[in-house]
Motif scaffolding. Structure first.
Motif, short mmCIF file in Angstrom:
data_model
loop_
_atom_site.label_atom_id
_atom_site.label_comp_id
_atom_site.label_asym_id
_atom_site.label_seq_id
_atom_site.Cartn_x
_atom_site.Cartn_y
_atom_site.Cartn_z
N GLY A 138 1.07 -1.28 -0.07
CA GLY A 138 0.00 0.08 0.00
C GLY A 138 0.99 1.16 -0.01
N PHE A 139 1.73 1.28 1.05
CA PHE A 139 2.95 2.28 0.71
C PHE A 139 3.49 2.45 -0.77
N PHE A 140 3.95 1.52 -1.27
CA PHE A 140 4.21 1.51 -2.47
C PHE A 140 3.45 2.08 -3.70
N LEU A 141 2.17 1.79 -3.32
CA LEU A 141 0.94 2.27 -4.49
C LEU A 141 0.87 3.79 -4.16
N PHE A 142 0.72 4.15 -2.66
CA PHE A 142 -0.04 5.29 -2.15
C PHE A 142 1.28 6.49 -2.17
N GLU A 143 2.35 6.08 -1.88
CA GLU A 143 3.45 7.18 -1.43
C GLU A 143 3.54 8.15 -2.33
N VAL A 144 3.94 8.10 -3.57
CA VAL A 144 4.19 9.15 -4.80
C VAL A 144 2.78 9.78 -4.74
N PRO A 145 1.60 9.35 -5.03
CA PRO A 145 0.56 10.20 -5.25
C PRO A 145 0.15 11.01 -4.01
N THR A 146 0.54 10.61 -2.68
CA THR A 146 0.20 11.46 -1.59
C THR A 146 1.43 12.31 -1.40
N GLY A 147 2.50 12.00 -1.74
CA GLY A 147 3.49 12.92 -1.64
C GLY A 147 3.58 14.10 -2.55
N VAL A 148 2.98 13.78 -3.84
CA VAL A 148 2.79 14.88 -4.77
C VAL A 148 1.78 16.04 -4.04
N VAL A 149 0.50 15.39 -3.53
CA VAL A 149 -0.45 15.97 -2.98
C VAL A 149 0.37 17.27 -1.98
N GLY A 150 1.33 16.55 -1.15
CA GLY A 150 2.09 17.48 -0.24
C GLY A 150 2.97 18.62 -0.95
N ASP A 151 3.38 18.14 -2.01
CA ASP A 151 4.28 19.07 -2.83
C ASP A 151 3.47 20.02 -3.56
N LYS A 152 2.30 19.42 -4.19
CA LYS A 152 1.65 20.44 -5.25
C LYS A 152 0.26 20.99 -4.73
N VAL A 153 -0.16 20.62 -3.56
CA VAL A 153 -1.51 21.37 -2.77
C VAL A 153 -1.04 21.66 -1.69
N LEU A 174 -4.73 -1.69 4.62
CA LEU A 174 -4.63 -0.82 3.69
C LEU A 174 -5.04 0.62 4.00
N LEU A 175 -6.12 0.57 4.54
CA LEU A 175 -6.71 2.10 5.18
C LEU A 175 -5.67 2.61 6.00
N GLY A 176 -5.17 2.12 6.76
CA GLY A 176 -4.00 2.67 7.96
C GLY A 176 -2.75 3.30 7.03
N THR A 177 -2.40 2.20 5.89
CA THR A 177 -1.36 2.64 5.02
C THR A 177 -1.74 4.09 4.25
N LEU A 178 -2.86 4.00 3.79
CA LEU A 178 -3.45 5.18 2.99
C LEU A 178 -3.20 6.52 3.89
N GLY A 179 -3.56 6.29 5.07
CA GLY A 179 -3.61 7.37 5.90
C GLY A 179 -2.19 7.89 6.17
N ALA A 180 -1.41 6.92 6.77
CA ALA A 180 -0.16 7.05 6.94
C ALA A 180 0.76 7.54 5.79
N SER A 181 0.35 7.12 4.65
CA SER A 181 1.09 7.71 3.39
C SER A 181 0.88 9.09 3.36
N PHE A 182 -0.55 9.74 3.43
CA PHE A 182 -0.53 11.20 3.29
C PHE A 182 0.28 11.90 4.46
N VAL A 183 0.57 11.37 5.60
CA VAL A 183 1.13 11.90 6.59
C VAL A 183 2.59 11.96 6.44
N SER A 184 3.33 10.54 6.18
CA SER A 184 4.56 10.52 6.28
C SER A 184 5.84 11.43 5.66
N GLY A 185 5.62 11.70 4.46
CA GLY A 185 6.58 12.65 3.55
C GLY A 185 6.07 14.14 4.14
#
Length: 399
Positions: free
Chosen positions: A47-62, A96-107
């Motif tokens: 899940g981290f593999f799938l979610f980290e880049v899109p969520t990281g881009v949210v952190g950089d672009k939004v 998976l839900l926990g991973t999605l949430g953590a991915s938004f937070v992590s970077g």
């Protein structure tokens, strides 16, 4: 309370939880096998593999703050689902839900703090502020973990889960009250931005640092994976009780081998901190090997303390060095890409280790994998003295 105090409080609460790693025993009590738990953990990594880049881009672009708020809103849902754990698939969805949430937070979490400090011309204070925040978080984590162990033993796991959900929910309004300063959106399109971040990640001074970090984090994950049932069975034999009767003791042990050493590992400075940092690549897997060869509960706890102490000093120093080596405008995405790569490799490890534990038995699996990581650590130690000396050298330790 200024923004930095609120940020510290938020960081502290992200570490607070009453379930802890005795959750593995909860999963086993609900009929799951080591292999199924390994798969669920691996799916979390994927899940981290799938979610980290899109969520990281949210952190950089939004914005960093928006990304963190989304993640903090999702995580309580994942924890709440554990109340309905009746099958392997419920655990999968929760992971998976926990991973999605953590991915938004992590970077974005670290990047948010760093940007705010830079906006006030205080980026030089990042290392000490991050260190103090981690120390505070570990004190709170210690308290809630011990309480959670006894709570699970005497009141049931459900109470520990519900109180953890409550702590996670209150983080959302707290984060809303923290300003975002110094944030600037990159001008490049999404694809160009990600590819640029990926190119940064592939640079030798970054790539080898991540590989070195992985060698230690995987070794520590192996020591910790299924540690509670391993030590619980040893304790049950020594104390003449069932493993469920050891939950309170395991909560205390978790603090002794995870939280307190992490606090000390982060707090260590100077020669002592550097010594534990240098010992980690060999010391962590050696602790795993010795915990099997000499299955005494007190000795196992002592080994856990030393392993976590070394790994915490190592991880903290590498994280500080990593922040210094990456450009600000791509920081959240680069951190997410790093987490993505590490999550993918870690998930593969968890699948293999879970099934090998079912096949070999818990003790034999710990020994075999511990020896493997010990050999890997020896290779890196030799390489850091020769061909990889420059990329593996942590320059901030010499400052």
């Amino acid at each position: 309370m200024d923004w930095l105090d609120r940020f510290r409080l938020l960081f502290v609460l992200t570490y607070a939880g009453f379930l802890g790693n005795i959750a593995v025993i909860y999963y086993l009590s609900r009929g799951l096998s080591y292999g199924e738990i390994g798969i669920a953990t691996a799916v979390s990594g994927l899940g981290f593999f799938l979610f980290e880049v899109p969520t990281g881009v949210v952190g950089d672009k939004v914005s960093r703050k928006t990304s963190v708020l989304i993640g903090l809103s999702i995580i309580p849902l994942a924890t709440f689902l554990l109340l309905f754990l009746r099958s392997f698939w419920v655990l999968m969805v929760s992971q998976l839900l926990g991973t999605l949430g953590a991915s938004f937070v992590s970077g974005s979490f670290q990047a948010w703090l760093f940007d705010n400090l830079r906006a006030e011309n205080r980026e030089g204070e990042f290392k000490e502020i991050w260190r103090s925040a981690q120390k505070l978080s570990l004190v709170v984590a210690s308290t809630t973990t011990i309480l959670g162990g006894f709570m699970a033993q005497f009141l049931g796991f459900e109470m520990a889960i519900l109180l953890t959900v409550f702590l996670q929910v209150v983080q959302v309004p707290l984060a809303l009250g923290i300003p975002e300063m110094g944030f600037s959106r990159p001008e490049h399109p999404y694809t160009v931005h990600v590819l640029g971040a990926w190119q940064e990640l592939r640079k030798p001074e970054i790539a080898w640092l991540i590989t070195y970090l992985l060698s230690v984090t995987l070794a520590l994950n192996q020591f910790r994976k299924f540690f509670e049932p391993y030590l619980g069975n040893v304790l049950a034999v020594y104390l003449g009780m069932s493993i469920m009767g050891t939950l309170g003791i395991l909560g205390i042990v978790e603090v002794l081998i995870r939280t307190v050493p992490r606090y000390l590992g982060v707090a260590l400075k100077g020669r002592a901190g550097k010594a534990f940092h240098e010992a980690a690549p060999l010391g962590v897997p050696l602790a795993t090997v010795l915990s099997v060869l000499y299955p005494n509960p007190v000795f196992i706890v002592l080994l856990g303390v030393l392993a976590t102490l070394s790994a915490s000093a190592f991880t903290f120093n590498v994280s500080v060095e990593f922040q210094r080596r990456v450009p600000s405008e791509k920081r959240a995405t680069i951190l997410s890409l790093r987490n993505m790569v590490m999550a993918l490799i870690t998930s593969i490890f968890y699948v293999v280790y879970g099934f090998m534990t079912d096949f070999l038995g818990l003790s034999r699996a710990r020994l075999v994998f511990g020896v493997g990581f010990l050999l890997l650590g020896a290779v890196f130690k030799l390489a850091s003295l020769g061909p990889l000396r420059e990329p593996l050298e942590l320059r901030h330790l010499a400052d």
